[in-house]
Design a protein around this motif. Structure first.
Motif, short mmCIF file in Angstrom:
data_model
loop_
_atom_site.label_atom_id
_atom_site.label_comp_id
_atom_site.label_asym_id
_atom_site.label_seq_id
_atom_site.Cartn_x
_atom_site.Cartn_y
_atom_site.Cartn_z
N CYS A 22 38.17 -29.30 -21.66
CA CYS A 22 38.08 -29.00 -20.23
C CYS A 22 39.39 -29.45 -19.58
O CYS A 22 39.72 -30.63 -19.61
N GLU A 23 40.07 -28.49 -19.00
CA GLU A 23 41.34 -28.77 -18.35
C GLU A 23 41.18 -28.61 -16.84
O GLU A 23 40.57 -27.65 -16.37
N SER A 24 41.72 -29.56 -16.11
CA SER A 24 41.63 -29.50 -14.65
C SER A 24 43.01 -29.36 -14.04
O SER A 24 44.03 -29.64 -14.68
N SER A 25 43.02 -28.92 -12.79
CA SER A 25 44.29 -28.78 -12.08
C SER A 25 44.59 -30.00 -11.23
O SER A 25 45.64 -30.07 -10.59
N ALA A 26 43.67 -30.97 -11.23
CA ALA A 26 43.84 -32.18 -10.44
C ALA A 26 43.57 -33.40 -11.31
O ALA A 26 42.92 -33.31 -12.35
N ASN A 27 44.07 -34.53 -10.85
CA ASN A 27 43.76 -35.80 -11.53
C ASN A 27 42.44 -36.33 -11.01
O ASN A 27 42.27 -36.51 -9.80
N PHE A 28 41.53 -36.59 -11.91
CA PHE A 28 40.22 -37.10 -11.53
C PHE A 28 39.98 -38.48 -12.13
O PHE A 28 40.34 -38.74 -13.28
N PHE A 29 39.35 -39.34 -11.35
CA PHE A 29 38.96 -40.65 -11.87
C PHE A 29 37.86 -40.50 -12.92
O PHE A 29 37.83 -41.18 -13.93
N ASP A 30 36.95 -39.58 -12.66
CA ASP A 30 35.77 -39.43 -13.49
C ASP A 30 35.67 -37.98 -13.98
O ASP A 30 35.69 -37.06 -13.16
N CYS A 92 31.64 -28.75 -17.44
CA CYS A 92 32.55 -29.87 -17.21
C CYS A 92 32.64 -30.13 -15.72
O CYS A 92 32.53 -29.22 -14.89
N TYR A 93 32.83 -31.39 -15.37
CA TYR A 93 33.03 -31.72 -13.96
C TYR A 93 34.14 -32.75 -13.84
O TYR A 93 34.47 -33.46 -14.79
N GLY A 94 34.68 -32.82 -12.66
CA GLY A 94 35.63 -33.86 -12.33
C GLY A 94 35.38 -34.34 -10.91
O GLY A 94 34.96 -33.56 -10.06
N ARG A 95 35.61 -35.61 -10.66
CA ARG A 95 35.52 -36.12 -9.29
C ARG A 95 36.53 -37.25 -9.11
O ARG A 95 36.85 -37.97 -10.06
N ARG A 96 36.98 -37.36 -7.88
CA ARG A 96 38.08 -38.29 -7.61
C ARG A 96 37.61 -39.73 -7.48
O ARG A 96 38.39 -40.66 -7.74
N GLN A 101 32.84 -35.55 -4.10
CA GLN A 101 32.44 -34.22 -4.55
C GLN A 101 32.73 -34.01 -6.02
O GLN A 101 33.79 -34.41 -6.52
N ASN A 102 31.78 -33.35 -6.71
CA ASN A 102 32.02 -32.92 -8.09
C ASN A 102 32.64 -31.52 -8.08
O ASN A 102 32.17 -30.63 -7.37
N TYR A 103 33.66 -31.34 -8.86
CA TYR A 103 34.24 -30.02 -9.08
C TYR A 103 33.77 -29.55 -10.46
O TYR A 103 33.97 -30.25 -11.46
#
Length: 114
Positions: A22-30, A92-96, A101-103
């Motif tokens: 899972c690749e994201s376009s932002a840096n996520f803490f979680d 997959c999810y990411g959140r800051r 919010q979950n992305y």
């Protein structure tokens, strides 16, 4: 616009292995994974923080391993000893931060044949 994109799903025999990315376009803490079996709710699978704290659902402990490459903004889910009940769409999810919010990604289908 934040994007989260999963890959790596497919068909595998029971007892086999598969690795999701899972690749994201932002840096996520979680970052982590949920899955949804047909006709069921979406359930937690695993998560990893940027400090490498990891949590697993009891149903996957000892079989699944989550890892992160923070430089690549990518999280992986290595799945082994797969069972038919692992079948589902993996999201997959990411959140800051906690409580933010979950992305979500669009999901990738994993099918385990028995």
């Amino acid at each position: 616009q934040v994007q989260v994109v999963e890959s790596g799903g497919g068909l595998v025999q029971a007892g086999g292995s598969l690795t999701l990315s899972c690749e994201s376009s932002a840096n996520f803490f979680d970052m982590g994974w949920y899955r949804q079996a047909p006709g069921k709710q979406r359930d937690f699978v695993a998560r990893a923080t940027s400090f490498n704290n990891k949590t697993y659902a009891d149903s996957v402990k000892g079989r699944f391993a989550i890892s992160r490459d923070n430089a690549k903004k990518t999280v992986y889910l290595q799945m082994s000893g797969l069972k038919a009940e692992d079948t589902g769409v993996y999201y997959c999810y990411g959140r800051r931060a906690a409580g933010s919010q979950n992305y979500w990604g669009q999901g990738t289908l994993v099918t385990v044949s028995s």
